[in-house]
Design a protein around this motif. Structure first.
Motif, PDB file in Angstrom:
ATOM      1  N   ILE A  17      63.154   3.107   1.989  1.00  0.00           N
ATOM      2  CA  ILE A  17      63.935   1.945   1.566  1.00  0.00           C
ATOM      3  C   ILE A  17      63.367   1.462   0.230  1.00  0.00           C
ATOM      4  CG2 ILE A  17      64.761  -0.362   2.163  1.00  0.00           C
ATOM      5  CD1 ILE A  17      64.075   0.307   5.093  1.00  0.00           C
ATOM      6  N   ILE A  18      64.185   1.489  -0.803  1.00  0.00           N
ATOM      7  CA  ILE A  18      63.756   1.063  -2.137  1.00  0.00           C
ATOM      8  C   ILE A  18      64.248  -0.358  -2.389  1.00  0.00           C
ATOM      9  CG2 ILE A  18      63.941   1.506  -4.620  1.00  0.00           C
ATOM     10  CD1 ILE A  18      64.340   4.475  -3.926  1.00  0.00           C
ATOM     11  N   ILE A  19      63.306  -1.272  -2.677  1.00  0.00           N
ATOM     12  CA  ILE A  19      63.649  -2.675  -2.922  1.00  0.00           C
ATOM     13  C   ILE A  19      63.152  -3.084  -4.307  1.00  0.00           C
ATOM     14  CG2 ILE A  19      63.500  -5.048  -2.080  1.00  0.00           C
ATOM     15  CD1 ILE A  19      62.741  -3.996   0.650  1.00  0.00           C
ATOM     16  N   PRO A  20      64.029  -3.106  -5.317  1.00  0.00           N
ATOM     17  CA  PRO A  20      63.625  -3.636  -6.626  1.00  0.00           C
ATOM     18  C   PRO A  20      63.494  -5.164  -6.535  1.00  0.00           C
ATOM     19  CG  PRO A  20      65.573  -2.219  -6.777  1.00  0.00           C
ATOM     20  CD  PRO A  20      65.382  -2.571  -5.340  1.00  0.00           C
ATOM     21  N   VAL A  21      62.479  -5.711  -7.188  1.00  0.00           N
ATOM     22  CA  VAL A  21      62.228  -7.151  -7.101  1.00  0.00           C
ATOM     23  C   VAL A  21      62.067  -7.736  -8.498  1.00  0.00           C
ATOM     24  CG1 VAL A  21      60.657  -8.943  -6.261  1.00  0.00           C
ATOM     25  CG2 VAL A  21      61.128  -6.936  -4.834  1.00  0.00           C
ATOM     26  N   TYR A  22      62.841  -8.792  -8.752  1.00  0.00           N
ATOM     27  CA  TYR A  22      62.675  -9.532 -10.002  1.00  0.00           C
ATOM     28  C   TYR A  22      63.063 -10.991  -9.766  1.00  0.00           C
ATOM     29  CZ  TYR A  22      62.968 -11.132 -14.796  1.00  0.00           C
ATOM     30  OH  TYR A  22      62.779 -11.841 -15.953  1.00  0.00           O
ATOM     31  N   ASN A  42      60.442   4.567  11.829  1.00  0.00           N
ATOM     32  CA  ASN A  42      59.936   5.628  10.955  1.00  0.00           C
ATOM     33  C   ASN A  42      60.472   5.441   9.535  1.00  0.00           C
ATOM     34  OD1 ASN A  42      58.648   7.897  10.040  1.00  0.00           O
ATOM     35  ND2 ASN A  42      60.031   9.359  11.036  1.00  0.00           N
ATOM     36  N   ILE A  43      59.949   4.445   8.862  1.00  0.00           N
ATOM     37  CA  ILE A  43      60.399   4.093   7.517  1.00  0.00           C
ATOM     38  C   ILE A  43      59.208   3.951   6.583  1.00  0.00           C
ATOM     39  CG2 ILE A  43      62.470   2.906   8.353  1.00  0.00           C
ATOM     40  CD1 ILE A  43      61.014   0.244   7.884  1.00  0.00           C
ATOM     41  N   GLU A  44      59.485   4.065   5.308  1.00  0.00           N
ATOM     42  CA  GLU A  44      58.561   3.624   4.275  1.00  0.00           C
ATOM     43  C   GLU A  44      59.347   2.684   3.371  1.00  0.00           C
ATOM     44  OE1 GLU A  44      57.121   6.798   1.802  1.00  0.00           O
ATOM     45  OE2 GLU A  44      59.081   7.131   0.858  1.00  0.00           O
ATOM     46  N   VAL A  45      58.702   1.643   2.895  1.00  0.00           N
ATOM     47  CA  VAL A  45      59.373   0.625   2.097  1.00  0.00           C
ATOM     48  C   VAL A  45      58.690   0.550   0.740  1.00  0.00           C
ATOM     49  CG1 VAL A  45      60.185  -1.750   2.032  1.00  0.00           C
ATOM     50  CG2 VAL A  45      59.810  -0.627   4.241  1.00  0.00           C
ATOM     51  N   LEU A  46      59.436   0.866  -0.306  1.00  0.00           N
ATOM     52  CA  LEU A  46      58.900   0.855  -1.661  1.00  0.00           C
ATOM     53  C   LEU A  46      59.385  -0.404  -2.363  1.00  0.00           C
ATOM     54  CD1 LEU A  46      59.472   3.965  -0.739  1.00  0.00           C
ATOM     55  CD2 LEU A  46      58.809   4.464  -3.095  1.00  0.00           C
ATOM     56  N   ILE A  47      58.480  -1.345  -2.564  1.00  0.00           N
ATOM     57  CA  ILE A  47      58.811  -2.592  -3.243  1.00  0.00           C
ATOM     58  C   ILE A  47      58.393  -2.452  -4.698  1.00  0.00           C
ATOM     59  CG2 ILE A  47      58.357  -5.068  -3.360  1.00  0.00           C
ATOM     60  CD1 ILE A  47      57.997  -5.049  -0.351  1.00  0.00           C
ATOM     61  N   VAL A  48      59.375  -2.443  -5.584  1.00  0.00           N
ATOM     62  CA  VAL A  48      59.140  -2.200  -7.007  1.00  0.00           C
ATOM     63  C   VAL A  48      59.243  -3.519  -7.754  1.00  0.00           C
ATOM     64  CG1 VAL A  48      59.851  -0.919  -9.044  1.00  0.00           C
ATOM     65  CG2 VAL A  48      60.110   0.112  -6.774  1.00  0.00           C
ATOM     66  N   ASP A  49      58.098  -4.029  -8.185  1.00  0.00           N
ATOM     67  CA  ASP A  49      58.057  -5.266  -8.962  1.00  0.00           C
ATOM     68  C   ASP A  49      58.458  -4.947 -10.399  1.00  0.00           C
ATOM     69  OD1 ASP A  49      57.510  -7.651 -10.225  1.00  0.00           O
ATOM     70  OD2 ASP A  49      55.330  -7.490 -10.028  1.00  0.00           O
ATOM     71  N   ASP A  50      59.649  -5.400 -10.786  1.00  0.00           N
ATOM     72  CA  ASP A  50      60.177  -5.113 -12.116  1.00  0.00           C
ATOM     73  C   ASP A  50      59.802  -6.222 -13.099  1.00  0.00           C
ATOM     74  OD1 ASP A  50      61.672  -3.523 -13.950  1.00  0.00           O
ATOM     75  OD2 ASP A  50      63.395  -4.861 -13.704  1.00  0.00           O
ATOM     76  N   GLY A  51      58.507  -6.553 -13.118  1.00  0.00           N
ATOM     77  CA  GLY A  51      58.017  -7.554 -14.069  1.00  0.00           C
ATOM     78  C   GLY A  51      58.307  -8.980 -13.667  1.00  0.00           C
ATOM     79  N   THR A  53      58.031 -12.840 -12.773  1.00  0.00           N
ATOM     80  CA  THR A  53      57.170 -13.900 -13.317  1.00  0.00           C
ATOM     81  C   THR A  53      57.027 -15.064 -12.343  1.00  0.00           C
ATOM     82  OG1 THR A  53      59.065 -14.895 -14.461  1.00  0.00           O
ATOM     83  CG2 THR A  53      57.744 -13.299 -15.696  1.00  0.00           C
ATOM     84  N   ASP A  54      57.599 -14.948 -11.145  1.00  0.00           N
ATOM     85  CA  ASP A  54      57.480 -16.014 -10.149  1.00  0.00           C
ATOM     86  C   ASP A  54      56.601 -15.522  -8.990  1.00  0.00           C
ATOM     87  OD1 ASP A  54      59.076 -14.263  -8.765  1.00  0.00           O
ATOM     88  OD2 ASP A  54      60.735 -15.664  -8.438  1.00  0.00           O
ATOM     89  N   ASN A  55      56.737 -16.105  -7.837  1.00  0.00           N
ATOM     90  CA  ASN A  55      55.875 -15.772  -6.701  1.00  0.00           C
ATOM     91  C   ASN A  55      56.491 -14.735  -5.751  1.00  0.00           C
ATOM     92  OD1 ASN A  55      53.773 -17.631  -7.376  1.00  0.00           O
ATOM     93  ND2 ASN A  55      55.070 -19.305  -6.634  1.00  0.00           N
ATOM     94  N   SER A  56      57.495 -14.020  -6.213  1.00  0.00           N
ATOM     95  CA  SER A  56      58.202 -13.075  -5.339  1.00  0.00           C
ATOM     96  C   SER A  56      57.255 -12.085  -4.666  1.00  0.00           C
ATOM     97  CB  SER A  56      59.251 -12.302  -6.132  1.00  0.00           C
ATOM     98  OG  SER A  56      60.250 -13.140  -6.648  1.00  0.00           O
ATOM     99  N   ILE A  57      56.403 -11.461  -5.435  1.00  0.00           N
ATOM    100  CA  ILE A  57      55.568 -10.387  -4.898  1.00  0.00           C
ATOM    101  C   ILE A  57      54.503 -10.928  -3.958  1.00  0.00           C
ATOM    102  CG2 ILE A  57      53.980  -8.522  -5.478  1.00  0.00           C
ATOM    103  CD1 ILE A  57      56.953  -7.989  -6.074  1.00  0.00           C
TER     104      ILE A  57
END
Length: 252
Positions: A17-22, A42-51, A53-57
């Protein structure tokens, strides 16, 4: 829904599961919570921090509680297509799903989709969509219709028989071996990409609204970026290029 005859949880495939985050700190916790509640494990979760600037990550990390299935990546801001491509470069699963970080999924989203895709041996499985407001209140449904897509020869999705969205679908990982999102397109990136990955594939459908698409103020689809017109032209050009390359096989 039970698993198909002949399949068990242990021998079913890994889903990435690919989750882009901004900058989605108001929504990210609900998004992550919906993944944590998945009945298929049976999953892997890829959280992609796309730069961001808030507290999302930081909020996402706290929500995951060190779950080893979650992997965090950081990159410079490059837009949704760039973040998705980054995720695609790092997946290890057999099947791939996308999830936008301000949306959330039904607890059985993965289980029902992977069961259907394996049972039918299809390349892509899709579900219906529950469109909601920021408070989760229902607005309307969107439905994918494979039969209408085929009968209307809706290759470019102009008749809206199948949505152009990336995230209401599950894909065989191999479909992305030679395909990536165009990082020069900042809006309508799905319109430029989805019709191509759907073309000439075997498709299946779970006739349930398993994906919750949140309509929020400030979302990229609700604003008017300065690339809007140029992006539209790029999408139209992609249609023409595809037609020229495939017109002998396309009844368009």
């Amino acid at each position: 829904m039970t698993l198909a005859v002949g399949f068990s949880e242990s021998d079913m495939r890994k889903v990435s599961i690919i989750i882009p985050v901004y900058n989605v700190e108001q929504y990210i916790e609900k998004c992550i919570e919906s993944v944590l509640k998945q009945s298929y494990e049976n999953i892997e979760v890829l959280i992609v921090d796309d730069g961001s600037t808030d507290n999302s990550i930081s909020l996402a990390m706290k929500k995951c509680l060190n779950d080893p299935r979650f992997f965090f990546f950081q990159k410079n801001n490059g837009g949704l297509s760039s973040a998705r491509n980054f995720g695609l470069d790092h997946v290890t699963g057999d099947y791939i799903c996308f999830l936008d970080s301000d949306d959330y999924i039904d607890p059985h989203f993965i289980k029902k989709m992977i069961t259907e895709i394996l049972t039918t041996n299809s390349d892509i499985c899709m579900c219906n969509i529950n469109i909601v407001n920021s408070d989760g209140a229902h607005i309307k449904y969107d439905r994918n219709d494979i039969a209408s897509y085929t009968n209307n020869n809706d290759i470019f999705l102009c008749c809206n028989t199948i949505t152009a969205y990336a995230w209401d679908k599950m894909y065989k990982r191999s479909l992305f071996d030679k395909m990536r999102y165009d990082e020069n397109i900042k809006t309508y990136e799905d319109s430029q990409f989805t019709f191509r990955i759907l073309y000439n594939r075997s498709l299946s459908h779970v006739n349930e609204a398993l994906y919750n698409y949140v309509q929020r103020n400030g979302a990229i689809t609700k604003s008017l970026p300065n690339t809007l017109l140029s992006d539209k032209n790029k999408v139209i050009n992609a249609f023409y290029e595809f037609y020229d390359a495939n017109k002998k096989n396309c009844n368009i």
